[in-house]
Design a protein around this motif. Structure first.
Motif, short mmCIF file in Angstrom:
data_model
loop_
_atom_site.label_atom_id
_atom_site.label_comp_id
_atom_site.label_asym_id
_atom_site.label_seq_id
_atom_site.Cartn_x
_atom_site.Cartn_y
_atom_site.Cartn_z
N GLY A 13 0.80 -1.23 0.00
CA GLY A 13 0.00 0.00 0.00
C GLY A 13 0.82 1.27 0.00
O GLY A 13 0.78 2.06 0.93
N THR A 14 1.61 1.51 -1.04
CA THR A 14 2.47 2.68 -1.12
C THR A 14 1.86 3.83 -1.91
O THR A 14 2.49 4.87 -2.05
CB THR A 14 3.81 2.31 -1.77
OG1 THR A 14 3.55 1.79 -3.08
CG2 THR A 14 4.54 1.27 -0.95
N ASP A 15 0.63 3.65 -2.40
CA ASP A 15 0.07 4.67 -3.28
C ASP A 15 -0.23 5.99 -2.56
O ASP A 15 -0.20 7.05 -3.15
CB ASP A 15 -1.21 4.15 -3.94
CG ASP A 15 -0.92 3.01 -4.91
OD1 ASP A 15 0.24 2.91 -5.34
OD2 ASP A 15 -1.84 2.23 -5.21
N SER A 16 -0.55 5.90 -1.27
CA SER A 16 -0.95 7.09 -0.54
C SER A 16 0.22 7.85 0.05
O SER A 16 0.04 8.88 0.68
CB SER A 16 -1.92 6.72 0.58
OG SER A 16 -1.28 5.82 1.48
N ASP A 17 1.42 7.37 -0.13
CA ASP A 17 2.59 8.01 0.44
C ASP A 17 3.55 8.43 -0.66
O ASP A 17 3.60 7.85 -1.75
CB ASP A 17 3.31 7.05 1.40
CG ASP A 17 2.43 6.66 2.57
OD1 ASP A 17 2.39 7.42 3.54
OD2 ASP A 17 1.78 5.60 2.49
N GLU A 18 4.38 9.44 -0.35
CA GLU A 18 5.35 9.90 -1.32
C GLU A 18 6.60 9.04 -1.24
O GLU A 18 7.01 8.60 -0.17
CB GLU A 18 5.68 11.37 -1.05
CG GLU A 18 6.57 11.95 -2.12
CD GLU A 18 6.93 13.39 -1.82
OE1 GLU A 18 7.66 13.98 -2.63
OE2 GLU A 18 6.49 13.90 -0.79
N LEU A 19 7.21 8.83 -2.37
CA LEU A 19 8.40 8.00 -2.45
C LEU A 19 9.58 8.83 -2.92
O LEU A 19 9.46 9.62 -3.85
CB LEU A 19 8.18 6.83 -3.41
CG LEU A 19 7.03 5.88 -3.08
CD1 LEU A 19 6.88 4.84 -4.17
CD2 LEU A 19 7.25 5.21 -1.72
N VAL A 20 10.70 8.66 -2.26
CA VAL A 20 11.95 9.26 -2.69
C VAL A 20 12.77 8.14 -3.32
O VAL A 20 13.11 7.16 -2.66
CB VAL A 20 12.71 9.89 -1.50
CG1 VAL A 20 14.04 10.46 -1.98
CG2 VAL A 20 11.86 10.98 -0.86
N ILE A 21 13.07 8.28 -4.60
CA ILE A 21 13.65 7.19 -5.38
C ILE A 21 15.09 7.52 -5.73
O ILE A 21 15.41 8.63 -6.14
CB ILE A 21 12.82 6.96 -6.65
CG1 ILE A 21 11.38 6.58 -6.27
CG2 ILE A 21 13.43 5.87 -7.52
CD1 ILE A 21 10.44 6.54 -7.44
N GLY A 22 15.97 6.55 -5.55
CA GLY A 22 17.36 6.72 -5.92
C GLY A 22 18.26 6.91 -4.71
O GLY A 22 17.82 7.35 -3.65
N ARG A 23 19.52 6.60 -4.88
CA ARG A 23 20.45 6.62 -3.75
C ARG A 23 20.75 8.04 -3.28
O ARG A 23 20.70 8.32 -2.08
CB ARG A 23 21.75 5.91 -4.16
CG ARG A 23 21.53 4.46 -4.56
CD ARG A 23 22.82 3.71 -4.81
NE ARG A 23 22.53 2.34 -5.24
CZ ARG A 23 23.47 1.39 -5.36
NH1 ARG A 23 24.74 1.66 -5.11
NH2 ARG A 23 23.12 0.18 -5.74
N ASN A 24 21.06 8.93 -4.20
CA ASN A 24 21.39 10.30 -3.79
C ASN A 24 20.21 11.00 -3.15
O ASN A 24 20.34 11.66 -2.11
CB ASN A 24 21.88 11.11 -5.00
CG ASN A 24 23.25 10.67 -5.48
OD1 ASN A 24 24.05 10.15 -4.71
ND2 ASN A 24 23.51 10.86 -6.76
N ALA A 25 19.03 10.85 -3.77
CA ALA A 25 17.84 11.53 -3.25
C ALA A 25 17.47 11.00 -1.86
O ALA A 25 17.15 11.77 -0.95
CB ALA A 25 16.67 11.35 -4.20
N ALA A 26 17.52 9.68 -1.69
CA ALA A 26 17.18 9.09 -0.39
C ALA A 26 18.19 9.49 0.67
O ALA A 26 17.83 9.78 1.82
CB ALA A 26 17.11 7.58 -0.51
N LEU A 27 19.46 9.54 0.31
CA LEU A 27 20.50 9.92 1.27
C LEU A 27 20.31 11.36 1.72
O LEU A 27 20.41 11.66 2.93
CB LEU A 27 21.88 9.73 0.64
CG LEU A 27 23.08 10.08 1.53
CD1 LEU A 27 23.06 9.28 2.82
CD2 LEU A 27 24.39 9.84 0.78
N GLU A 28 20.04 12.27 0.80
CA GLU A 28 19.83 13.68 1.17
C GLU A 28 18.61 13.83 2.06
O GLU A 28 18.62 14.60 3.03
CB GLU A 28 19.67 14.52 -0.10
CG GLU A 28 20.94 14.63 -0.94
CD GLU A 28 20.69 15.38 -2.24
OE1 GLU A 28 19.60 15.99 -2.36
OE2 GLU A 28 21.56 15.37 -3.12
N ALA A 29 17.54 13.09 1.74
CA ALA A 29 16.33 13.18 2.54
C ALA A 29 16.57 12.70 3.96
O ALA A 29 16.09 13.30 4.93
CB ALA A 29 15.22 12.36 1.88
N LEU A 30 17.32 11.63 4.12
CA LEU A 30 17.60 11.11 5.46
C LEU A 30 18.56 12.04 6.22
O LEU A 30 18.44 12.18 7.44
CB LEU A 30 18.21 9.71 5.35
CG LEU A 30 17.25 8.61 4.90
CD1 LEU A 30 18.01 7.31 4.62
CD2 LEU A 30 16.18 8.37 5.96
#
Length: 244
Positions: free
Chosen positions: A63-80
């Motif tokens: 059930g991931t449709d209702s949540d935003e996804l950060v895709i990719g290594r660089n993007a996920a690392l910056e978000a964290l």
């Protein structure tokens, strides 16, 4: 042989139930003794064994449709790194780890995120793309403040600063709100939030329509300022400003 005279005694409805029909004949595939039934069972078994369909069923349960996804290594690392509120991290199995993925997993563990391993087909379906580099971060929706909550927070801060002995503190005690109209790029919104926090603003006000939202992209550009600078959404921006 003498024949009995008079009317013959009938069944009197005793065998009526035996004469009732049993309904339409079942389809061949529904009769457990028919070869069509076994063919249908074999087809269902082959369908469930299909790896793509199995991946689709597993992803549907997530059930991931209702949540935003950060895709990719660089993007996920910056978000964290900036503390974007997240719930779980998807990591592809058999992923070739590098410095980025190791830091991503470490930060996710420190922030208490749920780590899930998925195969390539599952990752493709979750991301709706093949360009995920084996990393997908599931981000929580931003919790907006009401306009009244912004006012209450600002008044509380103002009273605290007015009570201070410093002259500069008393000068800066007047609340400052940033109202945006027509800003549709989340990255521009993130830059404004970062600047507003640097100048000591008490909050940012956005209209509900025709405006960017505080997405993961805005979070990243704000460099973490969105974590402590409240953002409110209002139906009518003009009325909100008049009310303030």
């Amino acid at each position: 042989m003498a024949m009995k005279k008079g009317p013959t005694k009938g069944s009197g409805g005793k065998h009526r139930n035996a004469l009732r029909g049993k309904g339409p004949t079942p389809k061949a595939e529904d009769r457990v003794y028919h070869k069509a039934y076994f063919a249908k069972k074999a087809a269902i078994k082959r369908t469930f064994a299909d790896p793509r369909l199995a991946a689709r069923r597993r992803v549907d349960k997530l059930g991931t449709d209702s949540d935003e996804l950060v895709i990719g290594r660089n993007a996920a690392l910056e978000a964290l790194r900036v503390g974007v509120p997240s719930t779980q991290l998807y990591v592809a199995n058999r992923i070739e780890h590098d410095d980025r993925t190791r830091e991503i997993v470490k930060l996710a563990g420190m922030q208490g995120l749920r780590l899930l391993e998925a195969d390539r087909l599952e990752m493709d379906r979750i991301a709706h793309s093949t360009n995920h580099q084996g990393i997908i971060l599931k981000v929580q929706p931003y919790q907006y403040y009401s306009l009244q909550e912004l006012v209450d927070r600002a008044e509380k801060k103002s009273r605290a600063m007015e009570a201070a002995d410093s002259a500069s503190a008393r000068i800066n005690a007047r609340p400052l709100f940033i109202a945006l109209d027509g800003v549709t790029d989340p990255q521009n919104l993130g830059a404004v939030i970062r600047s507003a926090a640097a100048f000591g603003a008490n909050g940012v006000i956005l209209p509900e329509r025709r405006s960017a939202s505080v997405t993961a992209a805005a979070w990243k550009v704000s460099a973490g300022a969105a974590a402590h600078l409240p953002v409110a959404r209002v139906v009518n921006l003009n009325k909100a400003i008049q009310g303030l």
